[in-house]
Design a protein around this motif. Structure first.
Motif, PDB file in Angstrom:
ATOM      1  N   LYS A   7       0.834  -1.211   0.000  1.00 31.24           N
ATOM      2  CA  LYS A   7       0.000   0.000   0.000  1.00 31.24           C
ATOM      3  C   LYS A   7       0.873   1.267   0.000  1.00 31.24           C
ATOM      4  CE  LYS A   7      -3.717   2.531   1.152  1.00 31.24           C
ATOM      5  NZ  LYS A   7      -4.155   3.291   0.030  1.00 31.24           N
ATOM      6  N   ARG A   8       1.919   1.254   0.836  1.00 27.70           N
ATOM      7  CA  ARG A   8       2.812   2.424   0.890  1.00 27.70           C
ATOM      8  C   ARG A   8       4.219   1.957   0.530  1.00 27.70           C
ATOM      9  NH1 ARG A   8       3.023   5.868   6.277  1.00 27.70           N
ATOM     10  NH2 ARG A   8       0.999   6.554   5.490  1.00 27.70           N
ATOM     11  N   VAL A   9       4.780   2.560  -0.500  1.00 31.60           N
ATOM     12  CA  VAL A   9       6.093   2.096  -0.961  1.00 31.60           C
ATOM     13  C   VAL A   9       7.083   3.242  -1.054  1.00 31.60           C
ATOM     14  CG1 VAL A   9       5.258   0.106  -2.283  1.00 31.60           C
ATOM     15  CG2 VAL A   9       5.419   2.345  -3.405  1.00 31.60           C
ATOM     16  N   LEU A  10       8.343   2.877  -0.938  1.00 36.83           N
ATOM     17  CA  LEU A  10       9.408   3.818  -1.265  1.00 36.83           C
ATOM     18  C   LEU A  10      10.083   3.305  -2.525  1.00 36.83           C
ATOM     19  CD1 LEU A  10      11.654   5.933   0.792  1.00 36.83           C
ATOM     20  CD2 LEU A  10      12.638   4.692  -1.144  1.00 36.83           C
ATOM     21  N   LEU A  11      10.038   4.102  -3.579  1.00 39.98           N
ATOM     22  CA  LEU A  11      10.663   3.720  -4.851  1.00 39.98           C
ATOM     23  C   LEU A  11      12.018   4.409  -4.962  1.00 39.98           C
ATOM     24  CD1 LEU A  11      10.637   2.512  -7.746  1.00 39.98           C
ATOM     25  CD2 LEU A  11       9.368   4.549  -8.471  1.00 39.98           C
ATOM     26  N   LYS A  12      13.079   3.605  -5.055  1.00 40.83           N
ATOM     27  CA  LYS A  12      14.427   4.160  -5.254  1.00 40.83           C
ATOM     28  C   LYS A  12      14.788   4.053  -6.730  1.00 40.83           C
ATOM     29  CE  LYS A  12      18.613   5.367  -5.362  1.00 40.83           C
ATOM     30  NZ  LYS A  12      19.859   4.689  -5.295  1.00 40.83           N
ATOM     31  N   ILE A  39       2.699   8.129 -11.351  1.00 39.81           N
ATOM     32  CA  ILE A  39       1.320   8.633 -11.332  1.00 39.81           C
ATOM     33  C   ILE A  39       0.329   7.473 -11.410  1.00 39.81           C
ATOM     34  CG2 ILE A  39      -0.375   9.978 -12.652  1.00 39.81           C
ATOM     35  CD1 ILE A  39       2.000  11.902 -13.351  1.00 39.81           C
ATOM     36  N   THR A  40       0.613   6.514 -12.286  1.00 37.87           N
ATOM     37  CA  THR A  40      -0.276   5.346 -12.407  1.00 37.87           C
ATOM     38  C   THR A  40      -0.390   4.642 -11.054  1.00 37.87           C
ATOM     39  OG1 THR A  40       0.436   5.057 -14.680  1.00 37.87           O
ATOM     40  CG2 THR A  40      -0.622   3.161 -13.665  1.00 37.87           C
ATOM     41  N   CYS A  41       0.742   4.484 -10.366  1.00 36.02           N
ATOM     42  CA  CYS A  41       0.729   3.806  -9.059  1.00 36.02           C
ATOM     43  C   CYS A  41      -0.059   4.620  -8.040  1.00 36.02           C
ATOM     44  CB  CYS A  41       2.154   3.602  -8.552  1.00 36.02           C
ATOM     45  SG  CYS A  41       3.057   2.451  -9.600  1.00 36.02           S
ATOM     46  N   ALA A  42       0.188   5.925  -8.008  1.00 32.52           N
ATOM     47  CA  ALA A  42      -0.500   6.775  -7.033  1.00 32.52           C
ATOM     48  C   ALA A  42      -2.008   6.751  -7.299  1.00 32.52           C
ATOM     49  CB  ALA A  42       0.042   8.195  -7.100  1.00 32.52           C
ATOM     50  N   ARG A  43      -2.399   6.764  -8.585  1.00 27.78           N
ATOM     51  CA  ARG A  43      -3.844   6.782  -8.905  1.00 27.78           C
ATOM     52  C   ARG A  43      -4.490   5.421  -8.660  1.00 27.78           C
ATOM     53  NH1 ARG A  43      -3.356  11.312 -13.334  1.00 27.78           N
ATOM     54  NH2 ARG A  43      -3.125  12.991 -11.807  1.00 27.78           N
ATOM     55  N   SER A  44      -3.655   4.358  -8.537  1.00 27.98           N
ATOM     56  CA  SER A  44      -4.246   3.044  -8.253  1.00 27.98           C
ATOM     57  C   SER A  44      -4.437   2.861  -6.747  1.00 27.98           C
ATOM     58  CB  SER A  44      -3.388   1.925  -8.844  1.00 27.98           C
ATOM     59  OG  SER A  44      -2.202   1.795  -8.088  1.00 27.98           O
ATOM     60  N   GLY A  45      -4.091   3.887  -5.970  1.00 31.86           N
ATOM     61  CA  GLY A  45      -4.365   3.845  -4.531  1.00 31.86           C
ATOM     62  C   GLY A  45      -3.132   3.677  -3.668  1.00 31.86           C
ATOM     63  N   ALA A  46      -1.952   3.554  -4.293  1.00 32.08           N
ATOM     64  CA  ALA A  46      -0.730   3.395  -3.499  1.00 32.08           C
ATOM     65  C   ALA A  46      -0.242   4.760  -3.004  1.00 32.08           C
ATOM     66  CB  ALA A  46       0.356   2.740  -4.341  1.00 32.08           C
ATOM     67  N   GLN A  47       0.432   4.759  -1.868  1.00 32.98           N
ATOM     68  CA  GLN A  47       1.115   5.959  -1.401  1.00 32.98           C
ATOM     69  C   GLN A  47       2.577   5.797  -1.794  1.00 32.98           C
ATOM     70  OE1 GLN A  47       0.313   6.401   2.789  1.00 32.98           O
ATOM     71  NE2 GLN A  47      -1.865   6.729   2.446  1.00 32.98           N
ATOM     72  N   VAL A  48       3.087   6.792  -2.540  1.00 32.94           N
ATOM     73  CA  VAL A  48       4.421   6.628  -3.132  1.00 32.94           C
ATOM     74  C   VAL A  48       5.394   7.692  -2.620  1.00 32.94           C
ATOM     75  CG1 VAL A  48       5.742   6.379  -5.279  1.00 32.94           C
ATOM     76  CG2 VAL A  48       3.304   5.774  -5.247  1.00 32.94           C
ATOM     77  N   ALA A  49       6.487   7.207  -2.002  1.00 37.45           N
ATOM     78  CA  ALA A  49       7.617   8.074  -1.685  1.00 37.45           C
ATOM     79  C   ALA A  49       8.736   7.704  -2.655  1.00 37.45           C
ATOM     80  CB  ALA A  49       8.064   7.848  -0.251  1.00 37.45           C
ATOM     81  N   LYS A 154       7.421   4.164   7.436  1.00 38.66           N
ATOM     82  CA  LYS A 154       6.681   2.899   7.615  1.00 38.66           C
ATOM     83  C   LYS A 154       6.183   2.348   6.280  1.00 38.66           C
ATOM     84  CE  LYS A 154       5.349   3.582  12.407  1.00 38.66           C
ATOM     85  NZ  LYS A 154       6.165   4.799  12.640  1.00 38.66           N
ATOM     86  N   CYS A 155       7.082   2.285   5.307  1.00 38.82           N
ATOM     87  CA  CYS A 155       6.702   1.762   3.998  1.00 38.82           C
ATOM     88  C   CYS A 155       6.607   0.238   4.058  1.00 38.82           C
ATOM     89  CB  CYS A 155       7.727   2.193   2.940  1.00 38.82           C
ATOM     90  SG  CYS A 155       7.677   3.974   2.659  1.00 38.82           S
ATOM     91  N   ASP A 156       5.696  -0.309   3.251  1.00 32.31           N
ATOM     92  CA  ASP A 156       5.508  -1.765   3.227  1.00 32.31           C
ATOM     93  C   ASP A 156       6.614  -2.441   2.424  1.00 32.31           C
ATOM     94  OD1 ASP A 156       3.074  -1.467   4.587  1.00 32.31           O
ATOM     95  OD2 ASP A 156       2.066  -0.963   2.706  1.00 32.31           O
ATOM     96  N   ALA A 157       7.274  -1.690   1.549  1.00 31.50           N
ATOM     97  CA  ALA A 157       8.361  -2.267   0.745  1.00 31.50           C
ATOM     98  C   ALA A 157       9.239  -1.160   0.199  1.00 31.50           C
ATOM     99  CB  ALA A 157       7.796  -3.083  -0.419  1.00 31.50           C
TER     100      ALA A 157
END
Ligand code: UDP
Length: 239
Positions: A7-12, A39-49, A154-157
């Motif tokens: 649900k909440r991810v950190l993308l490096k 943007i696609t990920c954020a609009r699918s409901g994920a929280q993106v850092a 507190k990212c899930d991945a």
């Protein structure tokens, strides 16, 4: 809404990804392509850092190798990460996605200074949070910064976008016999010295129980696929 593995991810994203096919610097078309994925990920409901490296512009060790004092060289590398973050923020905003740069080094007329509370607040408000300036300290890398922010927020991945489709026993571009793993443990990564991220970053992710997903970010749609638990990737876990 699509079912998400995280649900909440950190993308490096390493700085090199933003070069596209150029030898150096920022290719805005490539920034746009990565921004579309985010943007696609954020609009699918994920929280993106996001954490973006700086290797497309400057690396401290390269400066130090040419005789420059290391701390100043690393500060230049840190500034390079800020340039990349601002490029990504500018492109995301121009595409209609609210995004905020949070910097580990205060530069209040340019962007907000990182704090845990601000990071969580913007994520919960549906904004893309771009954590920049790494850890804010020399002798570290943006991989370590990414693991640190993933733990704090507190990212899930931690999604590690690379130019290969997972973790291999050796560099698959040099060794055709290299074995690819679907799953691997942090301990195996450290004991076999598989350099997907620096050891400090691996240890931080391990100690905080954050799975690291290694995938090829150059493949179109890869980030969304990973978020849905599909596609090709390696998951690094505790056991
Ligand atoms: N850097 C640093 N401290 C940090 C993060 C980055 O000193 O916490 C400097 C370091 O010089 C590094 C450069 O910034 O070489 C660019 O970061 P990195 O090499 O991690 O970028 P990437 O390889 O991901 O593009």
């Amino acid at each position: 809404m699509t079912r998400l593995a995280y649900k909440r991810v950190l993308l490096k994203v390493s700085g090199e990804v933003l070069m596209g096919s150029q030898p150096y610097g920022i290719d805005l078309d490539t920034v746009g392509r990565v921004a579309d994925e985010v943007i696609t990920c954020a609009r699918s409901g994920a929280q993106v850092a996001l954490v973006i490296g700086g290797g497309n512009i400057f690396r401290g060790v390269a400066g130090a190798a040419k005789g420059m004092e290391r701390v100043s060289a690393d500060h230049m590398g840190i500034m390079a990460t800020v340039m990349n973050a601002l490029a990504m923020q500018g492109v995301l905003v121009s595409k209609g996605m609210d995004a905020r740069v949070l910097s580990a080094i205060a530069m209040p007329t340019v962007c907000e200074t990182y704090s845990h509370a601000k990071g969580i607040h913007h994520l919960e408000a549906g904004r893309v949070v771009i954590c920049t300036a790494g850890t804010g300290l020399p002798f570290f890398t943006t991989d370590t910064g990414a693991a640190l922010r993933a733990a704090e927020l507190k990212c899930d991945a931690l999604l590690k976008g690379t130019s290969v489709d997972g973790v291999y026993s050796a560099d698959p571009k040099k060794d055709p016999a290299a074995r690819r793993y679907d799953r691997i443990t942090f301990q195996q990564i450290l004991s076999h010295d598989l350099r997907i991220m620096d050891p400090a970053a691996i240890a931080l992710a391990r100690d905080n129980g954050i799975p690291v997903v290694v995938f090829n970010i150059r493949e179109a749609g890869a980030v969304e696929q990973v978020l849905q638990g599909k596609g090709r990737f390696t998951v690094v876990t505790k056991d």
